[in-house]
Design a protein around this motif. Structure first.
Motif, PDB file in Angstrom:
ATOM      1  N   THR A 138     -43.687  68.408   3.238  1.00  0.00           N
ATOM      2  CA  THR A 138     -42.321  68.144   2.797  1.00  0.00           C
ATOM      3  C   THR A 138     -42.303  67.151   1.650  1.00  0.00           C
ATOM      4  O   THR A 138     -41.501  67.265   0.717  1.00  0.00           O
ATOM      5  CB  THR A 138     -41.480  67.611   3.969  1.00  0.00           C
ATOM      6  OG1 THR A 138     -41.567  68.513   5.072  1.00  0.00           O
ATOM      7  CG2 THR A 138     -40.024  67.449   3.565  1.00  0.00           C
ATOM      8  N   ILE A 139     -43.185  66.168   1.715  1.00  0.00           N
ATOM      9  CA  ILE A 139     -43.230  65.148   0.678  1.00  0.00           C
ATOM     10  C   ILE A 139     -44.023  65.636  -0.535  1.00  0.00           C
ATOM     11  O   ILE A 139     -43.638  65.378  -1.684  1.00  0.00           O
ATOM     12  CB  ILE A 139     -43.846  63.853   1.234  1.00  0.00           C
ATOM     13  CG1 ILE A 139     -42.905  63.235   2.283  1.00  0.00           C
ATOM     14  CG2 ILE A 139     -44.143  62.849   0.121  1.00  0.00           C
ATOM     15  CD1 ILE A 139     -43.439  61.981   2.929  1.00  0.00           C
ATOM     16  N   ARG A 140     -45.117  66.349  -0.302  1.00  0.00           N
ATOM     17  CA  ARG A 140     -46.014  66.729  -1.390  1.00  0.00           C
ATOM     18  C   ARG A 140     -45.668  68.111  -1.953  1.00  0.00           C
ATOM     19  O   ARG A 140     -44.999  68.229  -2.970  1.00  0.00           O
ATOM     20  CB  ARG A 140     -47.460  66.694  -0.889  1.00  0.00           C
ATOM     21  CG  ARG A 140     -47.933  65.292  -0.554  1.00  0.00           C
ATOM     22  CD  ARG A 140     -49.160  65.302   0.334  1.00  0.00           C
ATOM     23  NE  ARG A 140     -50.275  66.020  -0.262  1.00  0.00           N
ATOM     24  CZ  ARG A 140     -51.172  65.482  -1.073  1.00  0.00           C
ATOM     25  NH1 ARG A 140     -51.066  64.215  -1.395  1.00  0.00           N
ATOM     26  NH2 ARG A 140     -52.165  66.199  -1.557  1.00  0.00           N
ATOM     27  N   TYR A 141     -46.097  69.158  -1.290  1.00  0.00           N
ATOM     28  CA  TYR A 141     -45.841  70.530  -1.753  1.00  0.00           C
ATOM     29  C   TYR A 141     -46.159  71.495  -0.623  1.00  0.00           C
ATOM     30  O   TYR A 141     -46.847  71.150   0.350  1.00  0.00           O
ATOM     31  CB  TYR A 141     -46.688  70.870  -2.986  1.00  0.00           C
ATOM     32  CG  TYR A 141     -48.176  70.680  -2.772  1.00  0.00           C
ATOM     33  CD1 TYR A 141     -48.961  71.681  -2.201  1.00  0.00           C
ATOM     34  CD2 TYR A 141     -48.790  69.486  -3.128  1.00  0.00           C
ATOM     35  CE1 TYR A 141     -50.322  71.497  -1.986  1.00  0.00           C
ATOM     36  CE2 TYR A 141     -50.149  69.290  -2.911  1.00  0.00           C
ATOM     37  CZ  TYR A 141     -50.908  70.296  -2.343  1.00  0.00           C
ATOM     38  OH  TYR A 141     -52.251  70.099  -2.125  1.00  0.00           O
ATOM     39  N   GLY A 142     -45.627  72.694  -0.734  1.00  0.00           N
ATOM     40  CA  GLY A 142     -45.917  73.754   0.222  1.00  0.00           C
ATOM     41  C   GLY A 142     -46.390  74.991  -0.523  1.00  0.00           C
ATOM     42  O   GLY A 142     -46.722  74.942  -1.715  1.00  0.00           O
ATOM     43  N   TRP A 143     -46.387  76.115   0.195  1.00  0.00           N
ATOM     44  CA  TRP A 143     -46.886  77.347  -0.398  1.00  0.00           C
ATOM     45  C   TRP A 143     -45.961  78.511  -0.074  1.00  0.00           C
ATOM     46  O   TRP A 143     -45.344  78.552   0.991  1.00  0.00           O
ATOM     47  CB  TRP A 143     -48.292  77.676   0.129  1.00  0.00           C
ATOM     48  CG  TRP A 143     -49.325  76.669  -0.243  1.00  0.00           C
ATOM     49  CD1 TRP A 143     -49.757  75.623   0.515  1.00  0.00           C
ATOM     50  CD2 TRP A 143     -50.037  76.589  -1.477  1.00  0.00           C
ATOM     51  NE1 TRP A 143     -50.701  74.899  -0.166  1.00  0.00           N
ATOM     52  CE2 TRP A 143     -50.907  75.483  -1.390  1.00  0.00           C
ATOM     53  CE3 TRP A 143     -50.045  77.370  -2.638  1.00  0.00           C
ATOM     54  CZ2 TRP A 143     -51.756  75.104  -2.426  1.00  0.00           C
ATOM     55  CZ3 TRP A 143     -50.900  77.004  -3.681  1.00  0.00           C
ATOM     56  CH2 TRP A 143     -51.739  75.890  -3.572  1.00  0.00           C
ATOM     57  N   GLY A 161     -42.422  70.086  -3.725  1.00  0.00           N
ATOM     58  CA  GLY A 161     -41.390  69.374  -2.997  1.00  0.00           C
ATOM     59  C   GLY A 161     -40.595  68.477  -3.927  1.00  0.00           C
ATOM     60  O   GLY A 161     -40.900  68.369  -5.125  1.00  0.00           O
ATOM     61  N   PRO A 162     -39.577  67.787  -3.405  1.00  0.00           N
ATOM     62  CA  PRO A 162     -38.734  66.929  -4.255  1.00  0.00           C
ATOM     63  C   PRO A 162     -39.517  65.846  -4.987  1.00  0.00           C
ATOM     64  O   PRO A 162     -39.228  65.551  -6.152  1.00  0.00           O
ATOM     65  CB  PRO A 162     -37.747  66.330  -3.256  1.00  0.00           C
ATOM     66  CG  PRO A 162     -37.687  67.303  -2.127  1.00  0.00           C
ATOM     67  CD  PRO A 162     -39.064  67.865  -2.023  1.00  0.00           C
ATOM     68  N   MET A 167     -41.834  63.861 -10.133  1.00  0.00           N
ATOM     69  CA  MET A 167     -42.979  63.458 -10.941  1.00  0.00           C
ATOM     70  C   MET A 167     -43.078  64.305 -12.198  1.00  0.00           C
ATOM     71  O   MET A 167     -43.361  63.799 -13.296  1.00  0.00           O
ATOM     72  CB  MET A 167     -44.265  63.572 -10.122  1.00  0.00           C
ATOM     73  CG  MET A 167     -44.335  62.628  -8.926  1.00  0.00           C
ATOM     74  SD  MET A 167     -45.817  62.885  -7.915  1.00  0.00           S
ATOM     75  CE  MET A 167     -47.083  62.219  -9.005  1.00  0.00           C
ATOM     76  N   GLN A 168     -42.843  65.603 -12.063  1.00  0.00           N
ATOM     77  CA  GLN A 168     -42.970  66.513 -13.202  1.00  0.00           C
ATOM     78  C   GLN A 168     -41.884  66.282 -14.255  1.00  0.00           C
ATOM     79  O   GLN A 168     -42.119  66.475 -15.448  1.00  0.00           O
ATOM     80  CB  GLN A 168     -42.912  67.962 -12.711  1.00  0.00           C
ATOM     81  CG  GLN A 168     -44.121  68.376 -11.884  1.00  0.00           C
ATOM     82  CD  GLN A 168     -43.940  69.734 -11.220  1.00  0.00           C
ATOM     83  OE1 GLN A 168     -42.823  70.110 -10.841  1.00  0.00           O
ATOM     84  NE2 GLN A 168     -45.028  70.474 -11.068  1.00  0.00           N
ATOM     85  N   THR A 197     -50.192  59.846  -9.321  1.00  0.00           N
ATOM     86  CA  THR A 197     -50.686  61.218  -9.369  1.00  0.00           C
ATOM     87  C   THR A 197     -50.553  61.847  -7.986  1.00  0.00           C
ATOM     88  O   THR A 197     -50.510  61.143  -6.972  1.00  0.00           O
ATOM     89  CB  THR A 197     -52.175  61.278  -9.785  1.00  0.00           C
ATOM     90  OG1 THR A 197     -52.962  60.591  -8.803  1.00  0.00           O
ATOM     91  CG2 THR A 197     -52.390  60.662 -11.146  1.00  0.00           C
ATOM     92  N   LEU A 198     -50.495  63.168  -7.972  1.00  0.00           N
ATOM     93  CA  LEU A 198     -50.441  63.904  -6.720  1.00  0.00           C
ATOM     94  C   LEU A 198     -51.525  64.972  -6.772  1.00  0.00           C
ATOM     95  O   LEU A 198     -51.370  65.990  -7.455  1.00  0.00           O
ATOM     96  CB  LEU A 198     -49.054  64.532  -6.520  1.00  0.00           C
ATOM     97  CG  LEU A 198     -48.662  64.947  -5.107  1.00  0.00           C
ATOM     98  CD1 LEU A 198     -47.169  65.250  -5.034  1.00  0.00           C
ATOM     99  CD2 LEU A 198     -49.443  66.149  -4.607  1.00  0.00           C
TER     100      LEU A 198
END
Length: 387
Positions: A138-143, A161-162, A167-168, A197-198
């Protein structure tokens, strides 16, 4: 979900109006609801702006605290309280340190967070709602699992994710109720906040934050089951504690403004100029949470509930609805009594005793409060009976 540009013109099929809001929307985002104020501030703002900020730190604090611009535009206050606290919060966001808004429930942490993001980035919708079930994805990213199964890991299959989207784009990400998130998930923020960074190990790449990116988190210190922040994570935040309002007058002002706004948005046909009950509701809340009457003469028991400003707003708004739809449009003791009972008595045993004692020792003998005492007693005994 991306925010709607407040400068959008025309009307879409979804019913979006020229100001970027819709009459079908129950609650518009801050950047939509106050689009005119934000535009006016940007037009007169000639002070230095941090990279990708929609306005300068001075303009952001003016938007939060209110004021009159040189062109005569009046900016309504979104937060009534210490100016210095807001300035510290804004100054922190202009650095590489994240911001943690801490306080008891109902001290406008989420409200301030939303308006800060709206003023700084023009978009308050990059939000992670913290719960006990919030996962690292939820915090980072999903697929996108259909794409993942068909083609394997790829940039097209990744669902940011948000926080990653913030960041982007170099925007503000909001994390609500950070301390409700499991500790191991919280710590996934450490690399994001320290290295900016992520990592995406599945693609052997990473997302680097653009200038302007930062995080606003909120947390309360009275929640049962709170997951304390690790020292490593806490060091990466500037903590600003939002207190309850100092004075009765300030709290009445806050409740009046919010109830007036809510009443207008809900089209409640009640006389907002006759909300004399606000002062009594706020007085009851302040006395019960402090354990002392306003004159300082009588010590009383406090209930288990927080009895925050947010609770007072809820009680008065409920009373406004009762008066509008089942009364004469003027909020009276009968309209707020049930809301007070529900706000105070959370524990059906202990809080019922506290409420009964308060009615008998304080409300019953207070001049001009006879109608409130009768209205509360007409509801019958508090749950589980009287002491």
């Amino acid at each position: 979900m991306t925010g709607i540009d407040p400068t959008t013109t025309g009307t879409s099929e979804a019913g979006i109006s020229e100001t970027g809001t819709s009459d079908e929307v129950v609650r518009a985002h801050a950047e939509q609801q106050f689009a005119d104020e934000l535009t006016a501030l940007r037009n007169v703002d000639d002070r230095p702006r941090p990279p990708r900020w929609a306005m300068s730190p001075w303009a952001v604090s003016t938007y939060l605290l209110g004021g009159e611009l040189r062109d005569g535009t009046v900016i309504t206050p979104k937060y009534i309280g210490s100016r210095r606290l807001i300035e510290i919060a804004v100054a922190s966001l202009a650095t590489d340190r994240a911001l943690l808004l801490l306080g008891v429930p109902g001290t406008a942490k989420s409200w301030v967070s939303e308006h800060l993001a709206a003023a700084v980035s023009g978009d308050s919708t990059l939000v992670v709602q913290g719960t006990a079930g919030t996962s690292e994805e939820t915090i980072r990213y999903g697929w996108n699992y259909a794409s993942l199964l068909a083609h394997g890991p790829s940039a097209d299959a990744l669902v940011p994710g948000p926080v990653m989207r913030a960041m982007q784009s170099g925007a503000i990400a909001r994390i609500e109720e950070l301390t409700r998130i499991p500790a191991d998930v919280q710590d996934s923020l450490i690399t994001i906040l320290s290295e900016k960074t992520l990592p995406v190990p599945e693609l052997d790449t990473e997302v680097q934050a653009r200038r302007g990116f930062n995080v606003i988190a909120t947390a309360n210190n009275r929640d049962k089951g709170v997951n304390d922040l690790s020292s490593a994570l806490r060091r990466r935040f500037t903590t600003v504690v939002l207190p309850l309002p100092d004075s009765l007058a300030d709290e009445v002002d806050i409740v009046t403004r919010r109830v007036t706004s809510l009443g207008a948005s809900l089209d409640l046909p009640a006389d907002l100029e006759s909300l004399s009950e606000i002062s009594r509701v706020v007085t009851v809340m302040r006395e019960l949470r402090s354990g002392l009457t306003a004159d300082g003469r009588t010590t009383i028991k406090s209930p288990s509930s927080t009895l925050s400003t947010a609770e007072a707003i809820s009680v008065v708004t409920s009373g406004l609805s009762l008066a509008a739809h089942f009364g004469d449009g003027v909020v009276g003791a009968d309209d707020v009594a049930a809301g007070l009972l529900g706000a105070v008595v959370k524990d059906p045993v202990q809080d019922a005793v506290v409420w009964d004692e308060y009615l008998e020792t304080v409300v019953r003998g207070r001049e001009g409060w006879d109608d409130l005492y009768r209205a509360c007693r007409d509801l019958g005994p508090a749950p589980m009976g009287r002491a």
